[in-house]
Enzyme design. Structure first.
Site, PDB file in Angstrom:
ATOM      1  N   GLY A  31       0.805  -1.303   0.007  1.00 56.60           N
ATOM      2  CA  GLY A  31      -0.288   0.011   0.150  1.00 56.60           C
ATOM      3  C   GLY A  31       0.875   1.361   0.007  1.00 56.60           C
ATOM      4  O   GLY A  31       2.108   1.276   0.027  1.00 56.60           O
ATOM      5  N   PHE A  32       0.036   2.503   0.280  1.00 57.65           N
ATOM      6  CA  PHE A  32       0.782   3.653   0.188  1.00 57.65           C
ATOM      7  C   PHE A  32       1.934   3.777   1.180  1.00 57.65           C
ATOM      8  O   PHE A  32       3.151   3.685   0.864  1.00 57.65           O
ATOM      9  CB  PHE A  32      -0.309   4.533   0.174  1.00 57.65           C
ATOM     10  CG  PHE A  32       0.347   5.930   0.737  1.00 57.65           C
ATOM     11  CD1 PHE A  32       1.303   6.631   0.127  1.00 57.65           C
ATOM     12  CD2 PHE A  32      -0.487   6.519   1.789  1.00 57.65           C
ATOM     13  CE1 PHE A  32       1.783   8.081   0.756  1.00 57.65           C
ATOM     14  CE2 PHE A  32      -0.027   8.068   2.396  1.00 57.65           C
ATOM     15  CZ  PHE A  32       1.028   8.669   1.567  1.00 57.65           C
ATOM     16  N   VAL A  33       1.476   3.966   2.481  1.00 54.50           N
ATOM     17  CA  VAL A  33       2.581   4.019   3.579  1.00 54.50           C
ATOM     18  C   VAL A  33       3.641   2.537   3.480  1.00 54.50           C
ATOM     19  O   VAL A  33       4.838   2.810   3.817  1.00 54.50           O
ATOM     20  CB  VAL A  33       2.112   3.927   4.958  1.00 54.50           C
ATOM     21  CG1 VAL A  33       3.086   4.278   6.070  1.00 54.50           C
ATOM     22  CG2 VAL A  33       1.092   5.322   4.853  1.00 54.50           C
ATOM     23  N   ASP A  52       0.599  -8.679   1.873  1.00 56.49           N
ATOM     24  CA  ASP A  52      -0.642  -7.950   1.462  1.00 56.49           C
ATOM     25  C   ASP A  52      -1.680  -8.918   0.597  1.00 56.49           C
ATOM     26  O   ASP A  52      -1.098  -9.976   0.166  1.00 56.49           O
ATOM     27  CB  ASP A  52       0.000  -6.818   0.518  1.00 56.49           C
ATOM     28  CG  ASP A  52      -0.904  -5.758   0.215  1.00 56.49           C
ATOM     29  OD1 ASP A  52      -0.412  -4.493   0.938  1.00 56.49           O
ATOM     30  OD2 ASP A  52      -1.942  -5.827   0.124  1.00 56.49           O
ATOM     31  N   VAL A  78      -4.638 -11.169   6.019  1.00 63.14           N
ATOM     32  CA  VAL A  78      -4.231 -10.954   7.448  1.00 63.14           C
ATOM     33  C   VAL A  78      -5.481 -11.564   8.371  1.00 63.14           C
ATOM     34  O   VAL A  78      -4.977 -11.869   9.486  1.00 63.14           O
ATOM     35  CB  VAL A  78      -3.649  -9.889   7.966  1.00 63.14           C
ATOM     36  CG1 VAL A  78      -2.494  -9.544   7.496  1.00 63.14           C
ATOM     37  CG2 VAL A  78      -4.763  -8.861   7.935  1.00 63.14           C
ATOM     38  N   LYS A 124       3.830 -13.236  19.472  1.00 67.62           N
ATOM     39  CA  LYS A 124       3.889 -13.634  20.711  1.00 67.62           C
ATOM     40  C   LYS A 124       4.896 -14.996  20.409  1.00 67.62           C
ATOM     41  O   LYS A 124       5.702 -15.598  21.228  1.00 67.62           O
ATOM     42  CB  LYS A 124       2.436 -14.257  21.133  1.00 67.62           C
ATOM     43  CG  LYS A 124       2.517 -15.059  22.436  1.00 67.62           C
ATOM     44  CD  LYS A 124       1.276 -15.228  22.753  1.00 67.62           C
ATOM     45  CE  LYS A 124       1.056 -16.499  23.887  1.00 67.62           C
ATOM     46  NZ  LYS A 124      -0.191 -16.786  24.098  1.00 67.62           N
ATOM     47  N   TYR A 164     -13.814   1.549  10.862  1.00 66.59           N
ATOM     48  CA  TYR A 164     -12.418   1.877  10.831  1.00 66.59           C
ATOM     49  C   TYR A 164     -12.391   2.338  12.213  1.00 66.59           C
ATOM     50  O   TYR A 164     -11.187   1.611  12.852  1.00 66.59           O
ATOM     51  CB  TYR A 164     -12.382   2.729   9.685  1.00 66.59           C
ATOM     52  CG  TYR A 164     -10.850   3.348   9.716  1.00 66.59           C
ATOM     53  CD1 TYR A 164      -9.910   2.469   8.928  1.00 66.59           C
ATOM     54  CD2 TYR A 164     -10.498   4.521  10.068  1.00 66.59           C
ATOM     55  CE1 TYR A 164      -8.485   2.881   8.843  1.00 66.59           C
ATOM     56  CE2 TYR A 164      -8.965   5.149   9.903  1.00 66.59           C
ATOM     57  CZ  TYR A 164      -8.081   4.240   9.323  1.00 66.59           C
ATOM     58  OH  TYR A 164      -6.889   4.262   9.237  1.00 66.59           O
ATOM     59  N   LYS A 168      -9.989   0.168  15.044  1.00 63.52           N
ATOM     60  CA  LYS A 168      -8.549   0.366  15.436  1.00 63.52           C
ATOM     61  C   LYS A 168      -8.530   0.532  16.968  1.00 63.52           C
ATOM     62  O   LYS A 168      -7.531   0.171  17.637  1.00 63.52           O
ATOM     63  CB  LYS A 168      -8.031   1.794  14.535  1.00 63.52           C
ATOM     64  CG  LYS A 168      -7.806   1.795  13.159  1.00 63.52           C
ATOM     65  CD  LYS A 168      -6.519   1.100  13.286  1.00 63.52           C
ATOM     66  CE  LYS A 168      -6.100   1.144  11.493  1.00 63.52           C
ATOM     67  NZ  LYS A 168      -5.015   0.476  11.162  1.00 63.52           N
TER      68      LYS A 168
HETATM   69  N1  LIG Z   1      -2.644   7.479   5.214  1.00 64.18           N
HETATM   70  C1  LIG Z   1      -2.949   7.862   6.081  1.00 64.18           C
HETATM   71  O1  LIG Z   1      -3.220   9.262   6.258  1.00 64.18           O
HETATM   72  C2  LIG Z   1      -3.166   7.080   7.469  1.00 64.18           C
HETATM   73  C3  LIG Z   1      -3.608   7.657   8.585  1.00 64.18           C
HETATM   74  C4  LIG Z   1      -3.937   6.945   9.808  1.00 64.18           C
HETATM   75  C5  LIG Z   1      -3.406   5.737   9.861  1.00 64.18           C
HETATM   76  N2  LIG Z   1      -3.112   5.165   8.733  1.00 64.18           N
HETATM   77  C6  LIG Z   1      -2.829   3.613   8.742  1.00 64.18           C
HETATM   78  O2  LIG Z   1      -1.782   3.168   8.027  1.00 64.18           O
HETATM   79  C7  LIG Z   1      -2.015   2.045   7.552  1.00 64.18           C
HETATM   80  C8  LIG Z   1      -1.702   2.031   5.949  1.00 64.18           C
HETATM   81  O3  LIG Z   1      -2.268   2.901   5.389  1.00 64.18           O
HETATM   82  P1  LIG Z   1      -2.444   3.689   3.829  1.00 64.18           P
HETATM   83  O4  LIG Z   1      -2.582   4.937   3.628  1.00 64.18           O
HETATM   84  O5  LIG Z   1      -0.994   2.938   3.243  1.00 64.18           O
HETATM   85  O6  LIG Z   1      -3.411   2.684   3.277  1.00 64.18           O
HETATM   86  P2  LIG Z   1      -3.353   1.534   1.856  1.00 64.18           P
HETATM   87  O7  LIG Z   1      -4.842   1.499   1.570  1.00 64.18           O
HETATM   88  O8  LIG Z   1      -2.617   2.270   0.857  1.00 64.18           O
HETATM   89  O9  LIG Z   1      -2.721   0.435   2.235  1.00 64.18           O
HETATM   90  C9  LIG Z   1      -3.159  -0.563   2.934  1.00 64.18           C
HETATM   91  C10 LIG Z   1      -2.478  -2.053   2.616  1.00 64.18           C
HETATM   92  O10 LIG Z   1      -3.039  -2.953   3.370  1.00 64.18           O
HETATM   93  C11 LIG Z   1      -3.434  -3.976   2.482  1.00 64.18           C
HETATM   94  N3  LIG Z   1      -4.608  -4.871   3.139  1.00 64.18           N
HETATM   95  C12 LIG Z   1      -5.835  -4.386   3.375  1.00 64.18           C
HETATM   96  N4  LIG Z   1      -6.389  -5.204   3.861  1.00 64.18           N
HETATM   97  C13 LIG Z   1      -5.884  -6.290   4.174  1.00 64.18           C
HETATM   98  C14 LIG Z   1      -5.966  -7.420   4.560  1.00 64.18           C
HETATM   99  N5  LIG Z   1      -6.907  -8.137   5.300  1.00 64.18           N
HETATM  100  N6  LIG Z   1      -4.793  -8.666   4.399  1.00 64.18           N
HETATM  101  C15 LIG Z   1      -3.783  -8.092   3.946  1.00 64.18           C
HETATM  102  N7  LIG Z   1      -3.513  -6.918   3.565  1.00 64.18           N
HETATM  103  C16 LIG Z   1      -4.503  -6.056   3.668  1.00 64.18           C
HETATM  104  C17 LIG Z   1      -3.912  -3.369   1.060  1.00 64.18           C
HETATM  105  O11 LIG Z   1      -3.925  -4.133   0.125  1.00 64.18           O
HETATM  106  C18 LIG Z   1      -3.112  -2.144   1.229  1.00 64.18           C
HETATM  107  O12 LIG Z   1      -1.742  -2.624   0.397  1.00 64.18           O
HETATM  108  C19 LIG Z   1      -3.271   1.554   7.775  1.00 64.18           C
HETATM  109  O13 LIG Z   1      -3.268   0.688   9.014  1.00 64.18           O
HETATM  110  C20 LIG Z   1      -3.923   2.833   8.177  1.00 64.18           C
HETATM  111  O14 LIG Z   1      -5.133   2.584   8.953  1.00 64.18           O
HETATM  112  C21 LIG Z   1      -2.754   5.711   7.530  1.00 64.18           C
END
Ligand SMILES: NC(=O)c1ccc[n+]([C@@H]2O[C@H](COP(=O)([O-])OP(=O)(O)OC[C@H]3O[C@@H](n4cnc5c(N)ncnc54)[C@H](O)[C@@H]3O)[C@@H](O)[C@H]2O)c1
Length: 335
Positions: A31-33, A52, A78, A124, A164, A168
Site C-alpha cells: 500500500g501507500f505507507v 498483502d 491477515v 508472541k 474503521y 482500530k
Molecule cells: N494514510 C494515512 O493518512 C493514515 C492515517 C492513519 C492511519 N493510517 C494507517 O496506516 C496503514 C496504511 O495506510 P495506507 O494509507 O498506506 O493505506 P493503503 O490502503 O494504501 O494500504 C493498506 C494496505 O493494506 C492491504 N490490506 C488491506 N486489508 C488487508 C488484509 N485483510 N490482508 C492483507 N493486506 C490487507 C492493502 O492491500 C494495502 O496494500 C493503515 O493501517 C492505516 O489505518 C494511515
C-alpha cells in the site's frame, strides 16, 4: 521516490552484518505507507517480508524490489493466521481511506480485529516486536484540541466511519492485552493524515482529491464551509516516526503527525497554486461524522522518540503533484 530503473538494476542497499540484519515483516506493504516503509527497510539492509492481499495495494509500488534476494512478497489476507519467522512486525494492513474501508465495513472490522489478533499471535510465538499502525480516528470528532495521547476520544460507534475507528480502537485494546497478559513487546503509532507519492489518486482523501481536481482542471470540491481544519504530514516523516518508535523503548501510544494546521479552504488554495491550476473552489454539503478539527499534539513523539517532521506541507504537495503528473502522462490514470 524509488521506482524501477531503466537498466533494471535494484536500488543500492546497505550491507549489514548478520547480527545487525533483522527479518522485518510489513503487513500492508504493497500500500501507500507500507511500500515506503519497505523501501526504507530495504535500503537500510534488512530482510523484508511484505504481506498483502492487494485490496488497495498493488505490485507496482514494489516492482523495484521484486526478485531482490533480501525481499519476499507473500500474498496473504491477515484475517487468516500466518506462520513465519521474523524479528519485527510492522502491522499496517487495513484500508485507510473512507471510500475503501466503507466498501465492506464487516471486512474492515475483521481486518482490524482478526488481522491484529493474528499478527499479535505471530509476535508472541516468535518473540518479535510488534507495531500497530493505529490512527487519529480513535479520537473521533474530538472535544480536545490539539489531541494528546491521554484523550479517550469521541467516536460514534454506529456511524459510517465506525468500522474503521472502532476497529482500530479494539486493535489497540488487543495490542495492550497481549502486552499485559503474554509479555509481547508492543508499540502503537496513532497516525494523523499522511500524504505522498503512491497515494491512490481516487481514494477520496482531501489531498488526492484536490490535487487530481486541480491537475484535471476541474472544480476543487470542499465538503462543508471550508472552515474545518486538518493537519497533513508527508510520508517520509511518518516512516521516520514509525522506525523511531519501533526501535525506541517507549511502548505507550504515540501521535505521529504534523501539527501545522490548515483550514480546508486555505489548503485547497495552496494545492491549486502548487499544481499551477486555475480551477474554481466550490462548497458542497458536509459529510456525516466528518470531524471539525484534527491536529496532533506531538510532544510525546518529540520528547520520547526525538522525532519531529522535517518536510513542509507545501514541498510534500509539490512532490505528490509531480507523481500524479507522471501517472497522467504515462496514461496510468485518466486525464
Ligand atoms: N494514510 C494515512 O493518512 C493514515 C492515517 C492513519 C492511519 N493510517 C494507517 O496506516 C496503514 C496504511 O495506510 P495506507 O494509507 O498506506 O493505506 P493503503 O490502503 O494504501 O494500504 C493498506 C494496505 O493494506 C492491504 N490490506 C488491506 N486489508 C488487508 C488484509 N485483510 N490482508 C492483507 N493486506 C490487507 C492493502 O492491500 C494495502 O496494500 C493503515 O493501517 C492505516 O489505518 C494511515
Amino acid at each position: 521516490m524509488l521506482r524501477v530503473s531503466r537498466t533494471g538494476e535494484y536500488p543500492a542497499v546497505r550491507a549489514l552484518s548478520l547480527s545487525e540484519k533483522k527479518r522485518i515483516v510489513v503487513t500492508g506493504g504493497a500500500g501507500f505507507v507500507g511500500s515506503h516503509l519497505v523501501d526504507r527497510m530495504m535500503l537500510l539492509g534488512h530482510q523484508v517480508i511484505c504481506i498483502d492481499n492487494f485490496f488497495t495495494g498493488n505490485q507496482t509500488n514494489l516492482a523495484h524490489w521484486l526478485g531482490h534476494p533480501h525481499f519476499e512478497f507473500v500474498r496473504h489476507d491477515v484475517v487468516n493466521p500466518l506462520f513465519i519467522e521474523c524479528d519485527r512486525i510492522y502491522h499496517l494492513a487495513c484500508p485507510a481511506s473512507p471510500v475503501h474501508y466503507q466498501y465492506n465495513p464487516i471486512k474492515t472490522i475483521k481486518t482490524s480485529f482478526l488481522g491484529t489478533m493474528n499478527m499479535l499471535g505471530l509476535a508472541k510465538r516468535v518473540k518479535a516486536r510488534f507495531l500497530l499502525s493505529s490512527t487519529s480516528e480513535v479520537y473521533g470528532d474530538p472535544e480536545q484540541h490539539p489531541q494528546r495521547e491521554t484523550y479517550w476520544g469521541n467516536v460514534n460507534p454506529i456511524g459510517p466511519r465506525a468500522c474503521y475507528d472502532e476497529g482500530k480502537r479494539v486493535a489497540e485494546t488487543l495490542t495492550y492485552s497481549y502486552a499485559q497478559k503474554d509479555g509481547v513487546d508492543v508499540r502503537v503509532a496513532r497516525i494523523f493524515n499522511t500524504f505522498g507519492p503512491r497515494m491512490h489518486p481516487g481514494d477520496g482523501r482531501v489531498v488526492s482529491n484536490f490535487l487530481m481536481q486541480a491537475l484535471r482542471g476541474e472544480n476543487l470540491t470542499i465538503y462543508g464551509d471550508g472552515k474545518a481544519t486538518r493537519s497533513f504530514q508527508y510520508v517520509h516523516d511518518l516512516v521516520d516516526g514509525l522506525i523511531a518508535l519501533m526501535e525506541g523503548d517507549y511502548s505507550a501510544p504515540v501521535n505521529i503527525g504534523n501539527s501545522e494546521e490548515f483550514e480546508i479552504e486555505e489548503f485547497a488554495e495552496m494545492v491549486r497554486d502548487v499544481a499551477g491550476s486555475s480551477s474554481q473552489i466550490i462548497n458542497l454539503p458536509a459529510v456525516t461524522d466528518d470531524p471539525q478539527k484534527r491536529k496532533p499534539d506531538t510532544t510525546v513523539a518529540r520528547e520520547k522518540l526525538g522525532w519531529q517532521p522535517k518536510w513542509t506541507v507545501k514541498s510534500g504537495v509539490s512532490e505528490l503533484s509531480d507523481y500524479y503528473k507522471m501517472l497522467l502522462l504515462r496514461g496510468d490514470i485518466l486525464a
